[in-house]
Design an enzyme around this catalytic site. Structure first.
Site, mmCIF file in Angstrom:
data_model
loop_
_atom_site.group_PDB
_atom_site.id
_atom_site.type_symbol
_atom_site.label_atom_id
_atom_site.label_comp_id
_atom_site.label_asym_id
_atom_site.label_seq_id
_atom_site.Cartn_x
_atom_site.Cartn_y
_atom_site.Cartn_z
ATOM 1 N N HIS A 16 0.893 -1.237 0.185
ATOM 2 C CA HIS A 16 -0.162 0.162 0.064
ATOM 3 C C HIS A 16 0.710 1.532 0.006
ATOM 4 O O HIS A 16 0.497 1.945 -1.164
ATOM 5 C CB HIS A 16 -0.628 -0.099 0.924
ATOM 6 C CG HIS A 16 -2.191 -1.134 1.410
ATOM 7 N ND1 HIS A 16 -1.710 -2.005 2.597
ATOM 8 C CD2 HIS A 16 -2.936 -1.378 0.382
ATOM 9 C CE1 HIS A 16 -3.055 -2.374 2.100
ATOM 10 N NE2 HIS A 16 -3.697 -2.184 1.357
ATOM 11 N N LYS A 40 -18.521 -5.195 8.803
ATOM 12 C CA LYS A 40 -17.335 -6.139 8.246
ATOM 13 C C LYS A 40 -16.357 -5.146 9.972
ATOM 14 O O LYS A 40 -16.651 -4.763 10.900
ATOM 15 C CB LYS A 40 -16.367 -5.967 8.260
ATOM 16 C CG LYS A 40 -16.896 -6.473 6.244
ATOM 17 C CD LYS A 40 -14.946 -5.994 5.773
ATOM 18 C CE LYS A 40 -15.692 -7.103 4.035
ATOM 19 N NZ LYS A 40 -14.360 -6.355 3.474
ATOM 20 N N ARG A 89 -2.080 -6.404 -8.069
ATOM 21 C CA ARG A 89 -0.506 -7.328 -7.646
ATOM 22 C C ARG A 89 -1.093 -8.237 -8.426
ATOM 23 O O ARG A 89 0.069 -9.031 -8.899
ATOM 24 C CB ARG A 89 -1.056 -7.786 -6.287
ATOM 25 C CG ARG A 89 -1.008 -7.453 -5.578
ATOM 26 C CD ARG A 89 -1.446 -7.912 -4.007
ATOM 27 N NE ARG A 89 -3.036 -7.429 -4.414
ATOM 28 C CZ ARG A 89 -3.847 -7.795 -3.085
ATOM 29 N NH1 ARG A 89 -3.172 -7.301 -1.371
ATOM 30 N NH2 ARG A 89 -4.622 -7.808 -3.311
ATOM 31 N N SER A 127 -3.040 -7.960 3.614
ATOM 32 C CA SER A 127 -3.372 -7.670 4.845
ATOM 33 C C SER A 127 -3.008 -8.718 5.560
ATOM 34 O O SER A 127 -2.638 -8.895 6.546
ATOM 35 C CB SER A 127 -4.407 -6.512 4.922
ATOM 36 O OG SER A 127 -3.884 -5.138 4.545
#
Ligand code: ADP
Length: 163
Positions: A16, A40, A89, A127
């Site tokens: 990031h 969440k 990615r 993450s």
């Protein structure tokens, strides 16, 4: 032109941060927006994530960090951003990111989504991977900024059973 980089950042990784550093020089201003999703339960609180990003980007000019809930296009409008920035990615990111970009385009035709390719040496980083490694005591110093590594140690030391 200003850009908006939205995400969960739970927590911020060096992948990031690389994206933030590279895009900070491309735009007149960059807003890093941390998603506050009521449905969440993030590992790190919103306040912790904001602090982690603020600490890690303190050396950068023109970078602002804020939270948001609701639609990304509405935050972009509120921030005066003409571009939504996202990272890619691998091919596995592509399908979801393309769907998101098309959705946002249908909601806000004047807003563009711009993808930056991850730095190759950060392409394995997410993450969740970082949290998985840290949970079992692995070294994450090459994956996250120092402040985040410290927070992960604190978090998992606190959670680990005493026996
Ligand atoms: P979200 O829940 O919105 O996907 P993330 O924090 O997981 O939030 O990711 C935010 C953005 O950062 C996404 O565009 C994601 O593809 C990108 N990103 C995540 N990890 C990396 C990385 N290692 N290198 C480059 N971009 C990344």
């Amino acid at each position: 032109m200003r850009a908006l980089y939205p995400g969960s950042f739970d927590p911020l990784t060096l992948g990031h941060l690389d994206l933030i550093e590279r895009s900070a020089v491309l735009f007149d201003g960059l807003v890093v927006a941390v998603l506050q999703n009521p449905s969440k339960t993030p590992t790190f609180s919103l306040e912790q994530r904001l602090q982690q990003i603020r600490r890690a980007t303190a050396h950068l000019q023109g970078v602002e960090v804020r939270s948001f809930d609701g639609l990304t296009v509405d935050v972009a409008r509120a921030c005066g951003a003409g571009v939504i920035l996202r990272g890619l990615r691998a091919m596995s990111d592509f399908e979801f990111e393309l769907q998101l970009a098309h959705t946002n385009k249908s909601l806000a035709p004047h807003l563009e989504t711009l993808f930056l390719a991850t730095a190759a040496h950060h392409s394995f980083l997410s993450s969740s991977v970082v949290k998985e490694v840290a949970r079992f005591g692995g070294d994450v110093s090459h994956m996250v900024p120092q402040g985040v590594a410290d927070d992960l140690v604190t978090l998992f030391n606190r959670l680990s059973p005493s026996c």
